[in-house]
Every structure is written in structure tokens, then in C-alpha cells.
Design a protein around this motif. Structure first.
Motif, PDB file in Angstrom:
ATOM      1  N   SER A 135      94.976 -43.595 -46.917  1.00  0.00           N
ATOM      2  CA  SER A 135      95.405 -43.640 -45.485  1.00  0.00           C
ATOM      3  C   SER A 135      96.826 -42.903 -45.485  1.00  0.00           C
ATOM      4  O   SER A 135      97.043 -42.142 -44.562  1.00  0.00           O
ATOM      5  CB  SER A 135      95.669 -45.063 -44.943  1.00  0.00           C
ATOM      6  N   PHE A 136      97.697 -42.946 -46.593  1.00  0.00           N
ATOM      7  CA  PHE A 136      98.877 -42.399 -46.417  1.00  0.00           C
ATOM      8  C   PHE A 136      98.606 -40.846 -46.214  1.00  0.00           C
ATOM      9  O   PHE A 136      99.229 -40.054 -45.692  1.00  0.00           O
ATOM     10  CB  PHE A 136      99.728 -42.749 -47.805  1.00  0.00           C
ATOM     11  N   GLY A 137      97.762 -40.466 -47.233  1.00  0.00           N
ATOM     12  CA  GLY A 137      97.611 -39.035 -47.390  1.00  0.00           C
ATOM     13  C   GLY A 137      96.986 -38.636 -45.975  1.00  0.00           C
ATOM     14  O   GLY A 137      97.211 -37.492 -45.395  1.00  0.00           O
ATOM     15  N   THR A 138      95.823 -39.323 -45.375  1.00  0.00           N
ATOM     16  CA  THR A 138      95.379 -39.026 -44.161  1.00  0.00           C
ATOM     17  C   THR A 138      96.644 -38.752 -43.119  1.00  0.00           C
ATOM     18  O   THR A 138      96.359 -37.789 -42.166  1.00  0.00           O
ATOM     19  CB  THR A 138      94.394 -39.922 -43.629  1.00  0.00           C
ATOM     20  N   CYS A 139      97.797 -39.511 -43.048  1.00  0.00           N
ATOM     21  CA  CYS A 139      98.642 -39.459 -42.032  1.00  0.00           C
ATOM     22  C   CYS A 139      99.332 -37.883 -41.984  1.00  0.00           C
ATOM     23  O   CYS A 139      99.559 -37.431 -40.837  1.00  0.00           O
ATOM     24  CB  CYS A 139      99.626 -40.273 -42.401  1.00  0.00           C
ATOM     25  N   PHE A 140      99.261 -37.403 -43.186  1.00  0.00           N
ATOM     26  CA  PHE A 140     100.053 -36.123 -43.289  1.00  0.00           C
ATOM     27  C   PHE A 140      99.131 -34.882 -42.512  1.00  0.00           C
ATOM     28  O   PHE A 140      99.705 -33.722 -42.361  1.00  0.00           O
ATOM     29  CB  PHE A 140     100.040 -35.536 -44.871  1.00  0.00           C
ATOM     30  N   GLY A 141      97.723 -35.179 -42.252  1.00  0.00           N
ATOM     31  CA  GLY A 141      97.374 -34.340 -41.357  1.00  0.00           C
ATOM     32  C   GLY A 141      97.259 -34.527 -39.966  1.00  0.00           C
ATOM     33  O   GLY A 141      96.396 -33.767 -39.363  1.00  0.00           O
ATOM     34  N   THR A 142      97.907 -35.457 -39.540  1.00  0.00           N
ATOM     35  CA  THR A 142      98.066 -35.673 -38.098  1.00  0.00           C
ATOM     36  C   THR A 142      99.241 -35.015 -37.437  1.00  0.00           C
ATOM     37  O   THR A 142     100.188 -34.745 -37.773  1.00  0.00           O
ATOM     38  CB  THR A 142      98.057 -37.309 -37.853  1.00  0.00           C
ATOM     39  N   ALA A 143      99.041 -35.010 -35.937  1.00  0.00           N
ATOM     40  CA  ALA A 143      99.917 -34.175 -35.310  1.00  0.00           C
ATOM     41  C   ALA A 143     101.143 -35.275 -35.083  1.00  0.00           C
ATOM     42  O   ALA A 143     102.135 -34.858 -34.780  1.00  0.00           O
ATOM     43  CB  ALA A 143      99.460 -34.063 -33.863  1.00  0.00           C
ATOM     44  N   ASP A 144     100.907 -36.638 -35.282  1.00  0.00           N
ATOM     45  CA  ASP A 144     102.085 -37.438 -34.950  1.00  0.00           C
ATOM     46  C   ASP A 144     102.959 -37.440 -36.038  1.00  0.00           C
ATOM     47  O   ASP A 144     104.084 -37.501 -36.004  1.00  0.00           O
ATOM     48  CB  ASP A 144     101.268 -38.864 -34.862  1.00  0.00           C
ATOM     49  N   PHE A 145     102.145 -37.120 -37.308  1.00  0.00           N
ATOM     50  CA  PHE A 145     103.302 -36.905 -38.493  1.00  0.00           C
ATOM     51  C   PHE A 145     104.292 -35.822 -38.377  1.00  0.00           C
ATOM     52  O   PHE A 145     105.423 -35.904 -38.710  1.00  0.00           O
ATOM     53  CB  PHE A 145     102.276 -36.813 -39.786  1.00  0.00           C
ATOM     54  N   LYS A 146     103.734 -34.665 -38.061  1.00  0.00           N
ATOM     55  CA  LYS A 146     104.283 -33.466 -37.636  1.00  0.00           C
ATOM     56  C   LYS A 146     105.627 -33.810 -36.814  1.00  0.00           C
ATOM     57  O   LYS A 146     106.625 -33.416 -36.869  1.00  0.00           O
ATOM     58  CB  LYS A 146     103.410 -32.285 -37.116  1.00  0.00           C
ATOM     59  N   GLU A 147     105.037 -34.220 -35.473  1.00  0.00           N
ATOM     60  CA  GLU A 147     106.103 -34.846 -34.366  1.00  0.00           C
ATOM     61  C   GLU A 147     107.057 -35.568 -35.099  1.00  0.00           C
ATOM     62  O   GLU A 147     108.185 -35.596 -34.655  1.00  0.00           O
ATOM     63  CB  GLU A 147     105.195 -35.370 -33.163  1.00  0.00           C
ATOM     64  N   GLY A 148     106.669 -36.957 -35.631  1.00  0.00           N
ATOM     65  CA  GLY A 148     107.558 -37.741 -36.275  1.00  0.00           C
ATOM     66  C   GLY A 148     108.758 -37.297 -37.189  1.00  0.00           C
ATOM     67  O   GLY A 148     109.863 -37.577 -37.189  1.00  0.00           O
ATOM     68  N   THR A 149     108.247 -36.391 -38.281  1.00  0.00           N
ATOM     69  CA  THR A 149     109.121 -35.973 -39.077  1.00  0.00           C
ATOM     70  C   THR A 149     110.036 -34.746 -38.349  1.00  0.00           C
ATOM     71  O   THR A 149     111.076 -34.841 -38.574  1.00  0.00           O
ATOM     72  CB  THR A 149     108.674 -35.520 -40.201  1.00  0.00           C
ATOM     73  N   GLN A 150     109.444 -33.960 -37.683  1.00  0.00           N
ATOM     74  CA  GLN A 150     110.147 -32.920 -36.901  1.00  0.00           C
ATOM     75  C   GLN A 150     111.311 -33.535 -35.924  1.00  0.00           C
ATOM     76  O   GLN A 150     112.574 -33.061 -36.145  1.00  0.00           O
ATOM     77  CB  GLN A 150     109.069 -32.229 -35.999  1.00  0.00           C
ATOM     78  N   ALA A 151     110.792 -34.575 -35.265  1.00  0.00           N
ATOM     79  CA  ALA A 151     111.925 -35.310 -34.338  1.00  0.00           C
ATOM     80  C   ALA A 151     112.943 -35.714 -35.175  1.00  0.00           C
ATOM     81  O   ALA A 151     114.120 -35.755 -35.023  1.00  0.00           O
ATOM     82  CB  ALA A 151     111.192 -36.470 -33.536  1.00  0.00           C
ATOM     83  N   PHE A 152     112.511 -36.662 -36.090  1.00  0.00           N
ATOM     84  CA  PHE A 152     113.775 -37.004 -37.059  1.00  0.00           C
ATOM     85  C   PHE A 152     114.731 -35.893 -37.705  1.00  0.00           C
ATOM     86  O   PHE A 152     115.957 -35.910 -37.567  1.00  0.00           O
ATOM     87  CB  PHE A 152     113.131 -37.628 -38.496  1.00  0.00           C
ATOM     88  N   LEU A 153     114.254 -34.911 -38.099  1.00  0.00           N
ATOM     89  CA  LEU A 153     114.970 -33.618 -38.571  1.00  0.00           C
ATOM     90  C   LEU A 153     115.744 -33.075 -37.336  1.00  0.00           C
ATOM     91  O   LEU A 153     116.834 -32.411 -37.420  1.00  0.00           O
ATOM     92  CB  LEU A 153     114.208 -32.553 -39.266  1.00  0.00           C
ATOM     93  N   GLU A 154     115.096 -33.141 -36.182  1.00  0.00           N
ATOM     94  CA  GLU A 154     115.955 -32.419 -35.007  1.00  0.00           C
ATOM     95  C   GLU A 154     116.945 -33.447 -34.378  1.00  0.00           C
ATOM     96  O   GLU A 154     117.329 -33.151 -33.210  1.00  0.00           O
ATOM     97  CB  GLU A 154     114.910 -31.703 -34.006  1.00  0.00           C
ATOM     98  N   LYS A 155     116.857 -34.486 -34.785  1.00  0.00           N
ATOM     99  CA  LYS A 155     117.745 -35.786 -34.418  1.00  0.00           C
ATOM    100  C   LYS A 155     117.346 -35.981 -32.701  1.00  0.00           C
ATOM    101  O   LYS A 155     118.191 -36.250 -32.114  1.00  0.00           O
ATOM    102  CB  LYS A 155     119.210 -35.424 -34.536  1.00  0.00           C
ATOM    103  N   ARG A 156     115.976 -36.192 -32.661  1.00  0.00           N
ATOM    104  CA  ARG A 156     115.605 -36.729 -31.308  1.00  0.00           C
ATOM    105  C   ARG A 156     114.535 -37.725 -31.589  1.00  0.00           C
ATOM    106  O   ARG A 156     114.152 -38.050 -32.496  1.00  0.00           O
ATOM    107  CB  ARG A 156     115.190 -35.512 -30.414  1.00  0.00           C
ATOM    108  N   LYS A 157     114.266 -38.303 -30.400  1.00  0.00           N
ATOM    109  CA  LYS A 157     113.021 -39.441 -30.417  1.00  0.00           C
ATOM    110  C   LYS A 157     111.691 -38.454 -30.560  1.00  0.00           C
ATOM    111  O   LYS A 157     111.651 -37.640 -29.527  1.00  0.00           O
ATOM    112  CB  LYS A 157     113.204 -40.095 -29.093  1.00  0.00           C
ATOM    113  N   PRO A 158     110.829 -39.346 -31.322  1.00  0.00           N
ATOM    114  CA  PRO A 158     109.530 -38.539 -31.389  1.00  0.00           C
ATOM    115  C   PRO A 158     108.797 -38.782 -30.025  1.00  0.00           C
ATOM    116  O   PRO A 158     108.826 -39.741 -29.434  1.00  0.00           O
ATOM    117  CB  PRO A 158     108.694 -39.126 -32.443  1.00  0.00           C
ATOM    118  N   ASN A 159     107.934 -37.881 -29.504  1.00  0.00           N
ATOM    119  CA  ASN A 159     106.965 -38.064 -28.172  1.00  0.00           C
ATOM    120  C   ASN A 159     105.478 -38.086 -28.882  1.00  0.00           C
ATOM    121  O   ASN A 159     104.733 -37.107 -29.020  1.00  0.00           O
ATOM    122  CB  ASN A 159     107.387 -37.109 -27.295  1.00  0.00           C
ATOM    123  N   PHE A 160     105.044 -39.216 -29.048  1.00  0.00           N
ATOM    124  CA  PHE A 160     103.852 -39.621 -29.663  1.00  0.00           C
ATOM    125  C   PHE A 160     102.901 -39.447 -28.504  1.00  0.00           C
ATOM    126  O   PHE A 160     103.085 -40.111 -27.689  1.00  0.00           O
ATOM    127  CB  PHE A 160     103.723 -40.796 -30.474  1.00  0.00           C
TER     128      PHE A 160
END
Ligand code: COA
Length: 257
Positions: free
Chosen positions: A232-257
Motif C-alpha cells: 500500500s505504501f508503494g501504491t501511494c507513490f503512484g497517486t496524484a495525492d502523493f504528488k500534491e502532498g509532497t509538492q505542497a510540503f516542499l512549496e511550504k503551502r497547504k495541500p489541496n487533495f
């Protein structure tokens, strides 16, 4: 959705299902179980719903059990069928639902009522709530998963005692045994659950669904929970939410899921 025995409402991302047979203390008859199945299925397929609160109508009962009048004259085959069908349609179904389900226990949660609350992902009780599995007082045992889920939640010894005595726990006792996560005054119960649900709804629904599966798998005898978690951990890496969540953290903003 139009039902005879339950009500469904939605506010923002939070849906509430209310079991609505107050004249029978919201006892679970066949029709109610079928309606609950359909409601949970429909809501879990609706992307706008991020969490579901399950409660009982009025102030006396969450659910006072399976409807005794419906099965009093059943034979052995009908008894097995009742338990099997109920577990498939509702209790296992709710436990494995990808959408989080919070049981808001607003009064008596007995027999099938406590079993339903235990199938939810976690529980909050109002201070007047009373919980127990009184089936042996009727000459039967819990058949909707109670003998399996109660020991897992509160430990084998206390579960054995509660089942054998057909006793009831007060809300505070249930909190002590970790059967419920919180106890709140009855008038605050739904608001309290709604706040928890809102907090959940801000997180990734795909990750939450994966977490529900991994946690549940850890309680299954035929599945390796750690292997399930890795998958399941691996599967998460293929989701749009994972891209958004990690991107938002790096951009210092709140994620929009
Ligand atoms: N199945 C069918 N009907 C039920 C029910 C159940 N599990 N629980 C309550 N009811 C009905 C009662 O028969 C009564 O209906 P009536 O007014 O048509 O006679 C109505 O709900 C109100 O219940 P009542 O027993 O009068 O309320 P109370 O305040 O005196 O007692 C309880 C409340 C919860 C202690 C009591 O209803 C009870 O023990 N219920 C059964 C609990 C149980 O054994 N559940 C496990 C089933 S496997």
C-alpha cells in the motif's frame, strides 16, 4: 437517497447516516441492514464524501441490537444465514470501507448495535451511552463479529467477562477499556464527531483508504500486515495525492487533495 429506516445527510465533505427506528430503539431488521449497505456503498463511491458519521435517531439508543422479533423462530440454517449475510452486507463491509466511518454512540449500543459500532473505524460515545453484548441472555452468541472484534479492541479477558455476564459498560468504562476514543455530553456528540471528520477530510483520501486497508490486514490471520503495508505504501507513490502532498510540503503551502 430515499430510505424507510435510515436518514442520510451531507454537510460539506461529511455525510451522516442516522438509523431511524426510534420506536424499536433503532434495532437492526433485515430491511435496515440492506438500506445501510446501500447507503455505505453509495457514499463510499461519492468522491465528495470524505468521512461518514453513523449514529442512531433520538436520544435513547444508537442501536439496541438485531431485531429479535425477526429471528425468534429461526432454525439452525436460518441462524447461520442471518449471521453470514449480515457480516457480509454490513459489518465486514463497513470495516473494510475505504471511506472513514466514525460511530457516534448516542445511547444503548447492544448486541448488533455494539457490533456495528465496533465495525466502524473508531467510536465516540455520549456520556449516557451503555454498551454490551447481551446475546447469551437470549440463548445465542454475538453473530455479527462481536466475538472477534470485542477481544481485539478491549482484550480477551474483559471481552469474555462482558459476553458471559451479558453485562453493560457505561460510557466511562468503555473509555477506560479503549472501546471508545472519547466520551462527550450527548448534545455535543455530533458536533464533536463532525470536527474529527473535518480534520480527516483535509487529508488525502487515497492515503487514508490505503491506511485503513493496511491496519485491517494486520488483524487478519491469513494476511501479512507488514507485507500489505509495503504494498500500500508503494501504491501511494503512484497517486496524484502523493504528488500534491509532497509538492505542497516542499512549496511550504497547504495541500489541496
Ligand atoms: N429487537 C427488537 N425490538 C427491540 C429491541 C431489539 N433488539 N430492543 C428494543 N426493542 C423494542 C422493544 O421491544 C420495545 O418495543 P414495543 O414498544 O413495541 O414493545 C421498544 O423497542 C422499546 O424497548 P423497551 O424494552 O420497552 O425499552 P426499555 O427502556 O424498557 O429497555 C433496553 C431498553 C435496551 C434495555 C431493552 O429494550 C433491551 O434489552 N433490548 C434488547 C437488547 C438485546 O438483547 N439486544 C441484543 C439482540 S441480539
Amino acid at each position: 437517497m430515499n430510505f424507510q429506516n435510515i436518514l442520510t445527510t451531507q454537510e460539506g465533505k461529511i455525510a451522516t447516516i442516522t438509523i431511524n427506528r426510534p420506536q424499536k430503539l433503532n434495532a437492526l431488521n433485515k430491511a435496515t441492514i440492506e438500506e445501510l449497505h446501500l447507503a455505505f456503498k453509495t457514499l463510499s463511491q461519492d468522491k465528495s464524501v470524505r468521512a461518514i458519521i453513523l449514529t442512531g435517531s433520538e436520544t435513547k439508543a444508537f442501536v439496541a441490537g438485531a431485531d429479535i422479533s425477526e429471528f425468534a423462530d429461526f432454525d439452525v440454517t436460518q441462524g447461520s444465514e442471518l449471521a453470514r449475510k449480515g457480516q457480509e452486507l454490513l459489518f465486514d463491509f463497513v470495516e473494510n470501507l475505504p471511506t472513514p466511518v466514525i460511530a457516534a454512540i448516542n445511547g444503548f449500543a447492544l448486541g448488533g448495535g455494539l457490533e456495528l459500532a465496533m465495525a466502524a473505524h473508531f467510536r465516540v460515545a455520549s456520556s449516557n451511552a451503555k454498551m454490551g453484548l447481551p446475546e447469551v441472555s437470549l440463548g445465542v452468541i454475538p453473530g455479527y463479529g462481536g466475538t472477534q472484534r470485542l477481544p481485539k479492541l478491549i482484550g480477551k479477558g474483559k471481552a469474555m467477562e462482558l459476553i458471559m455476564t451479558a453485562g453493560m459498560l457505561t460510557a466511562d468504562e468503555a473509555l477506560h477499556y479503549k472501546l471508545v476514543n472519547y466520551v462527550v455530553p450527548q448534545e455535543e456528540l455530533l458536533d464533536f464527531c463532525s470536527k474529527l471528520a473535518t480534520k480527516i477530510s483535509g487529508n488525502s483520501s487515497t492515503a487514508i483508504a490505503a491506511a485503513i486497508k493496511a491496519v485491517n490486514d494486520g488483524f487478519k490471520n491469513d494476511v501479512n500486515g507488514f507485507e500489505s503495508e509495503i504494498e500500500s505504501f508503494g501504491t501511494c507513490f503512484g497517486t496524484a495525492d502523493f504528488k500534491e502532498g509532497t509538492q505542497a510540503f516542499l512549496e511550504k503551502r497547504k495541500p489541496n487533495f
